[in-house]
Motif scaffolding. Sequence first.
Motif, PDB file in Angstrom:
ATOM      1  N   PHE A 382      41.936 -29.421 -34.547  1.00 52.81           N
ATOM      2  CA  PHE A 382      43.145 -29.322 -33.739  1.00 52.81           C
ATOM      3  C   PHE A 382      42.895 -30.010 -32.402  1.00 52.81           C
ATOM      4  N   TYR A 383      41.650 -29.970 -31.967  1.00 48.98           N
ATOM      5  CA  TYR A 383      41.161 -30.738 -30.827  1.00 48.98           C
ATOM      6  C   TYR A 383      39.830 -31.358 -31.241  1.00 48.98           C
ATOM      7  N   ASP A 384      39.409 -32.389 -30.525  1.00 49.38           N
ATOM      8  CA  ASP A 384      38.093 -32.983 -30.735  1.00 49.38           C
ATOM      9  C   ASP A 384      37.178 -32.621 -29.571  1.00 49.38           C
ATOM     10  N   VAL A 385      35.900 -32.474 -29.873  1.00 46.31           N
ATOM     11  CA  VAL A 385      34.935 -32.092 -28.841  1.00 46.31           C
ATOM     12  C   VAL A 385      34.860 -33.175 -27.760  1.00 46.31           C
ATOM     13  N   THR A 386      34.548 -32.762 -26.559  1.00 38.97           N
ATOM     14  CA  THR A 386      34.365 -33.709 -25.457  1.00 38.97           C
ATOM     15  C   THR A 386      32.984 -34.348 -25.536  1.00 38.97           C
ATOM     16  N   SER A 387      31.982 -33.542 -25.849  1.00 40.84           N
ATOM     17  CA  SER A 387      30.631 -34.058 -26.076  1.00 40.84           C
ATOM     18  C   SER A 387      29.949 -33.160 -27.097  1.00 40.84           C
ATOM     19  N   GLY A 388      28.858 -33.664 -27.666  1.00 38.79           N
ATOM     20  CA  GLY A 388      28.205 -32.940 -28.743  1.00 38.79           C
ATOM     21  C   GLY A 388      28.909 -33.218 -30.061  1.00 38.79           C
ATOM     22  N   ALA A 389      28.670 -32.381 -31.063  1.00 35.98           N
ATOM     23  CA  ALA A 389      29.266 -32.609 -32.374  1.00 35.98           C
ATOM     24  C   ALA A 389      29.346 -31.316 -33.162  1.00 35.98           C
ATOM     25  N   VAL A 390      30.397 -31.232 -33.972  1.00 33.50           N
ATOM     26  CA  VAL A 390      30.507 -30.184 -34.975  1.00 33.50           C
ATOM     27  C   VAL A 390      30.173 -30.844 -36.304  1.00 33.50           C
ATOM     28  N   ARG A 391      29.226 -30.288 -37.030  1.00 28.46           N
ATOM     29  CA  ARG A 391      28.738 -30.940 -38.254  1.00 28.46           C
ATOM     30  C   ARG A 391      28.953 -30.048 -39.469  1.00 28.46           C
ATOM     31  N   ILE A 392      29.283 -30.697 -40.574  1.00 27.62           N
ATOM     32  CA  ILE A 392      29.350 -30.030 -41.873  1.00 27.62           C
ATOM     33  C   ILE A 392      28.368 -30.738 -42.788  1.00 27.62           C
ATOM     34  N   ASN A 393      27.426 -29.976 -43.314  1.00 22.03           N
ATOM     35  CA  ASN A 393      26.353 -30.546 -44.151  1.00 22.03           C
ATOM     36  C   ASN A 393      25.619 -31.675 -43.421  1.00 22.03           C
ATOM     37  N   GLY A 394      25.491 -31.540 -42.116  1.00 23.66           N
ATOM     38  CA  GLY A 394      24.769 -32.516 -41.307  1.00 23.66           C
ATOM     39  C   GLY A 394      25.573 -33.713 -40.875  1.00 23.66           C
ATOM     40  N   THR A 395      26.837 -33.812 -41.306  1.00 23.87           N
ATOM     41  CA  THR A 395      27.696 -34.949 -40.959  1.00 23.87           C
ATOM     42  C   THR A 395      28.753 -34.532 -39.944  1.00 23.87           C
ATOM     43  N   ASP A 396      28.919 -35.333 -38.903  1.00 22.79           N
ATOM     44  CA  ASP A 396      29.952 -35.079 -37.891  1.00 22.79           C
ATOM     45  C   ASP A 396      31.304 -34.999 -38.593  1.00 22.79           C
ATOM     46  N   LEU A 397      32.031 -33.905 -38.371  1.00 20.06           N
ATOM     47  CA  LEU A 397      33.292 -33.733 -39.103  1.00 20.06           C
ATOM     48  C   LEU A 397      34.344 -34.766 -38.728  1.00 20.06           C
ATOM     49  N   ARG A 398      34.141 -35.497 -37.618  1.00 25.04           N
ATOM     50  CA  ARG A 398      35.080 -36.571 -37.256  1.00 25.04           C
ATOM     51  C   ARG A 398      34.982 -37.759 -38.209  1.00 25.04           C
ATOM     52  N   LYS A 399      33.939 -37.771 -39.057  1.00 25.10           N
ATOM     53  CA  LYS A 399      33.785 -38.845 -40.039  1.00 25.10           C
ATOM     54  C   LYS A 399      34.482 -38.535 -41.364  1.00 25.10           C
ATOM     55  N   PHE A 400      34.915 -37.274 -41.533  1.00 28.21           N
ATOM     56  CA  PHE A 400      35.641 -36.903 -42.740  1.00 28.21           C
ATOM     57  C   PHE A 400      37.131 -37.204 -42.562  1.00 28.21           C
ATOM     58  N   SER A 401      37.795 -37.525 -43.667  1.00 24.14           N
ATOM     59  CA  SER A 401      39.247 -37.692 -43.600  1.00 24.14           C
ATOM     60  C   SER A 401      39.865 -36.345 -43.267  1.00 24.14           C
ATOM     61  N   LEU A 402      40.963 -36.362 -42.505  1.00 21.25           N
ATOM     62  CA  LEU A 402      41.610 -35.112 -42.106  1.00 21.25           C
ATOM     63  C   LEU A 402      42.085 -34.318 -43.317  1.00 21.25           C
ATOM     64  N   THR A 403      42.573 -35.033 -44.332  1.00 19.17           N
ATOM     65  CA  THR A 403      43.053 -34.344 -45.535  1.00 19.17           C
ATOM     66  C   THR A 403      41.918 -33.607 -46.221  1.00 19.17           C
ATOM     67  N   SER A 404      40.787 -34.284 -46.398  1.00 19.85           N
ATOM     68  CA  SER A 404      39.646 -33.670 -47.056  1.00 19.85           C
ATOM     69  C   SER A 404      39.104 -32.500 -46.237  1.00 19.85           C
ATOM     70  N   LEU A 405      39.031 -32.668 -44.919  1.00 17.60           N
ATOM     71  CA  LEU A 405      38.504 -31.624 -44.041  1.00 17.60           C
ATOM     72  C   LEU A 405      39.384 -30.380 -44.082  1.00 17.60           C
ATOM     73  N   ARG A 406      40.683 -30.579 -43.885  1.00 14.74           N
ATOM     74  CA  ARG A 406      41.579 -29.422 -43.787  1.00 14.74           C
ATOM     75  C   ARG A 406      41.828 -28.770 -45.142  1.00 14.74           C
ATOM     76  N   ASP A 407      41.677 -29.539 -46.227  1.00 18.06           N
ATOM     77  CA  ASP A 407      41.770 -28.931 -47.557  1.00 18.06           C
ATOM     78  C   ASP A 407      40.635 -27.943 -47.798  1.00 18.06           C
ATOM     79  N   ALA A 408      39.524 -28.137 -47.086  1.00 21.62           N
ATOM     80  CA  ALA A 408      38.348 -27.278 -47.287  1.00 21.62           C
ATOM     81  C   ALA A 408      38.394 -26.019 -46.421  1.00 21.62           C
ATOM     82  N   ILE A 409      39.417 -25.910 -45.574  1.00 26.25           N
ATOM     83  CA  ILE A 409      39.468 -24.810 -44.597  1.00 26.25           C
ATOM     84  C   ILE A 409      40.637 -23.879 -44.894  1.00 26.25           C
TER      85      ILE A 409
END
Length: 583
Positions: A382-409
Amino acid sequence: MRLILKYLKNYKGWFLLDFVSVFGFALTELGIPTLVAQMIDGGIVANNPAYIQKMWLTIIVISIIGVAGTILLGYCCARLSSSITADMRNDVFEKAQQFSHTEFSKFGISSMITRTNNDAFQVQMFLNMLLRMALMTPVMLVASYMMTLRASLQLSVIVAATIPVIIIGVIIVARASKPISESQQQSQDSMNRITRENLSGIRVVRAFNNDTYEEGRFSKENESYTQNSKNMFKLMTLTQPAFFLVMNVASALIYWRGAQLLGVQQLQIGQLTAFMDYLFHAMISTMLFCTVFMMYPRAAVSAHRIQQVLETQPLVTDPEGGAELGASVEELSFDHVTFVYPDGDEPVLEDVSFRVRRGQTIAFVGSTGSGKSTLVNLIPRFYDVTSGAVRINGTDLRKFSLTSLRDAIGFIPQKAFLFNGTIADNIRFGKDDATQEELEHAAKIAQAYDFILQKPQGFDEPIEENSANTSGGQRQRLSIARAVVRRPKIYVFDDSFSALDFRTDANLRQALKAETKDAVVMIVAQRVSTIMEADCIVVLDEGKVVGTGTHRELLENCPVYHEIAVSQLSEAELRGAAAAGGC
């Protein structure tokens, strides 16, 4: 105009047909006065009945063609303006779906509604008039003036002197009306906002006996809108009589000069009659064009507001060629995350780090304003981090497509929201092809099954506007069922148990254990009893992590958590629970 041209390109065929019908209409309107003049001079004055009959039949045929052209012109204008406005509304709505919370905060929900509905309607009205008049009037004006030159050079000088006076008047009116139009739209935004707030919060308004205050707020904005409308109507009301005055003065001068020319036989009666028709068409065409021009400022304000929405680039974007999330989420981690709101100065979250694995439950607790909800809002982007990273399985979630990311939540917001429709429709919002068995299973997990069956129509019970026929706890349980039915890989409960009684809360958490054993579960809660059994608890204070551990560890090592727990639980309850997991 740029906005209109953008959409007009999609309807070139209809625009061409509209353009052709304009020429057909103009040919008819200007051809008839010429035929009438010939019938007078060559038939009536010359006493030639055969010629009169021939001209009469020709006029009838041309009139029929003119009626057909007028109908075709009206149909084309309506088709074009309606279709373009529909496309415009669709694009504004589609753009709104791409906006992050930041863009919605920037425009405001009430303003977005006004831009989608009222502003688009203003553009539609202007476009309809533009297609009908703006194409026709230049053709009619030029052709009429050419015909006046052909009929009488001396009389055409009067027409030529009149048109600039009207055009100058139009420019003055247009400049005066633009700021009034802007104020009108701003007042309408405010009225929509106040109306929406009042209707949504009517119980609060009545509970605090603030009906008079709300009436005063609305009355103030309504008075502002009314005053702007009065000013606009006054401006338009004065404009039309002024144009007619100019037209009547020109007509009087033409009759006076025409009578002189008739007296010296430099002009025939039929020519004067035709000339007056040409004058009428020239003047009316000018006035109609002026009407379009006067509508332009308000339409331009509305078009600019729509253009602002369409040209706004969301801060949260879908990465091109974004990665797809795997079959499971093995780990979710925050890596030195700092977040500052786009319009803020101070960090809401500062250097937050933790990790949670599949099958584990992590909870967040802290005082009001400590950043708990902001933290979980970063997971579905809903927002993106200013610094640092949120990771899923070691990958920054900003690299996932929004559809794929939000389908998993499966995200259950702090304020439970139900849509118009049935209970089944609301649960299926999480999974549109869910079977009845899946709906019932999700409802049982969410502790909603029993109260649903008590409804007269069960799962087919309609949800009233503003969910008036459900309690706060029922709305929360239906929201949880909506997330459960999609079997997500990540569950995010943003204070989603606050309206539940302790027994229902305990039963719900017990049922969720088996359901979420292969998922990551994140819980924001105010009640310590809700999170005591979490594998890991993160304590936040003013956006910083001040404690991480199990319930028992935090009681011993984190003063902030101990203070929160002591304020809610007895001594026996404080020592009675301990989680086996760890951070």
